[in-house]
Design an enzyme around this catalytic site. Sequence first.
Site, short mmCIF file in Angstrom:
data_model
loop_
_atom_site.label_atom_id
_atom_site.label_comp_id
_atom_site.label_asym_id
_atom_site.label_seq_id
_atom_site.Cartn_x
_atom_site.Cartn_y
_atom_site.Cartn_z
N TYR B 265 0.81 -1.22 0.00
CA TYR B 265 0.00 0.00 0.00
C TYR B 265 0.85 1.28 0.00
CZ TYR B 265 -2.94 3.77 1.62
OH TYR B 265 -3.56 4.98 1.74
N ASP B 300 -8.72 -3.35 -0.93
CA ASP B 300 -9.82 -2.47 -1.34
C ASP B 300 -9.30 -1.27 -2.13
OD1 ASP B 300 -8.80 -2.10 1.42
OD2 ASP B 300 -9.88 -0.21 1.26
N LYS B 372 -11.42 -9.61 5.45
CA LYS B 372 -12.01 -8.31 5.77
C LYS B 372 -12.78 -7.78 4.56
CE LYS B 372 -11.04 -3.78 7.54
NZ LYS B 372 -10.01 -2.76 7.56
#
Lengths: 260, 528
Positions: B265, B300, B372
């Site tokens: 990320y 995500d 998640k």
Amino acid sequence: MTTVENEATSARPTPDIVRPYGDTTGDGMVQVSFTLPVPHDKRAEGAALQLAAKMGLDPALLVHAKAMGPDFTFFVVYGRVNHLVDLRQVEVVEREFPLLSPKEVNRAIKSALRRKLVVVGACIGTDAHTVGIDAILNIKGFAGEKGLEYYNEIKVVNLGAQVLVPELVARARAEKADAVMVSQVVTQKDAHIHNTTTMSAAFREAYPAGKVPLLVVGGPRFEEGTAQRLGVDRIFGRGTTPGEVASYLVHALVDSKEKR
Amino acid sequence: MKPLLELDPTVVRKARSLARKAGQPVVKLAQSHTTVSVERATLRLAGLSGADHERVPWVNHLVDQVRDQVGLEHGVTTPVFDALRRGEAEDLLTLAQKAASGSVSFRLPEGREATRAQATARREVSRGIRTIDKQRTTRDRLVKRHGDPEQRPWIYLIVATGDIYEDIPQAQAAAREGADVIAVIRSTGQSLLDYVPEGATREGYAGTYATQENFRLMRAALDETSKELGRYIRLTNYASGLCMPEIATLAGLERLDMMLNDSMYGILFRDINPIRTFVDQRFSRQIHARAGIIINTGEDNYLTTADAVEAAHTVTVSQLLNEYFAKEAGLEDWQLGLGHAFEINPDLPDSFRMELAHALLARQLFPDAPLKWMPPTKHMTGDIFRGYLLDGFFNLVGAMTGQGILLVGMMTEAVVTPFLSDRDLALQNVRYVMNAAGGLTEDFHPPRDGFIQTRARQVLSEAVDLLDTIVHDSDSAGDPPLLAAIADGTFGLMKRPANAGKGLDGVVRRAPGYDNPATTLLETGETR
């Protein structure tokens, strides 16, 4: 984000005075929801109706009341408002440029420049707060909008914090920057003003007249309308989103080029 | 439970082996480097905390001084504990204070002196490791006493006021309303600070600073609420950005329960140097493994920048890489909150069926991981009514596919910070769907070779192709293929070369005599 779509062409002329439309012309019906910081009981419901009345809903219909924890109550109210809307008095404040989607920005750059638009960004002086510049440039973006790095047709060179003005000028020249973006958060002793004027002077010195890249500064404490005094092309304040900046770049660099 | 998708086990094995192949050279790279933040984390384990009057942490001062004088190639602890042994100061804090004013001279001890300095370092650092061990035991005890949530998925809610003293009552209220996991979102820009702020903080931008004191205050408050509710409320923060190893360490010391911790990320979305990230990443995951913390990965994010249908396989690739790096660092399956999200454009035909296919694929590839599940953000337009419906469908996928952690979607996404009522409505939405359709897992069997099975297989095969491209990538510098692929813009459209990005100057190649007692204790599992 609200998207404004082109309204379908109306078949009938709009009157100058209108009321909200529930299911009949002129019924004035609206629906609101709100929370009051009181426990849910009869008194709370009365309080909700009192607020509705003060908001101009008459009659007001309390259709839903629900406790949210011991101290709050949530209400949904339908009712008729007695206000009239005079369309002749609506003033629309126009941004000097239209808001474009990333796709539109890319398309405009591609067709007008036939190359990528180059943006060089930095925090200058001793300012280490890259929050602003990163929100606009990093792909992560701000307020649900992706930063300029996300745009295929924009090349972003983010120099980060505490960049010296000569370094910024040199890099802008090396990258053939179309726009230079600087963010300034620290305002001690008007550092943001001083840094900005130093920067704009340096660019005017280094570039031939008329060839200076578009100079854009951003920060929470700049006064709107002082761009000219600071020697820059545009100032952006608190809450500016990447999409607004991208749209402005197109307006200033692409659209104006087409007009020339 | 009988698997709902018929995936070819050889394809699944191939995907995992390619992920390992892509990951291994990066692990080697991580093992041969250290960073300023890893060294600072080590000093924090040895008990050094606090900051000077300008709020510069003492760990930063000490690491900078050692680096200036003798370099960090051998690790910070050997010269630091050598200086203490030579009587340069009576304790670590005083040494850091003196060093900050430039009145300590460090050296690289040799022979017996080096051995002695390293033994002292190990003794001191092991205290921090044992505190982390104790916190883990405490968590186990409290979970046993108060109990886990009755249902799966666990309900995950975010608070973020910027002021820790406002966050606390909001978090407690959220727990009373039904949240099982509280995440305190960080202040914008903290990931790019090369130091961890100190103390209780009351102002942040769109979030609250992650500090040791804020961690402690929030955990203590949630312990009270757990007791009150008879359910252990978990606390989440973010181990990402330039101080990832230090934040992870503070989380272990203060008994946080989950940490956002994605392997790529920071590189892709924050332009942090890739090597810095992978080195910091490995250390922080070793800490999380030791502390019994569940990590949450950030897949995500790929879907918010790219199209959720076209880029579906990049989520799978990232999950496989995250799994490899996590296990290599010692994390177990129950600690892998691998991420994925409901981000397909709802205007597309069959969007819901594709969401089901993607969610089932993740569920089946990682059967023992608490996945998640992240709510829609990209297609939340401001039409809150439509958004509420979309969140309902998101919850339905969560219920039908056995997700482990469900981040509650807010209809105010992209509009305003949720109102109290918005949060209440969002929780009602979750409860309704779980209650009405939670048992649907029993009845729901997508037919063989139907739309869902076919779509899942397609995504998996695209993931294998992408992994194959990655392991065959290369650059002129001879970097590991994964780094070359990151530099090419293989992930999330961003090109991030290994020799650029923030925090590169904090990366140091280890010398042959490099010593870091924290790493040793974390790798051997020893306590002293």
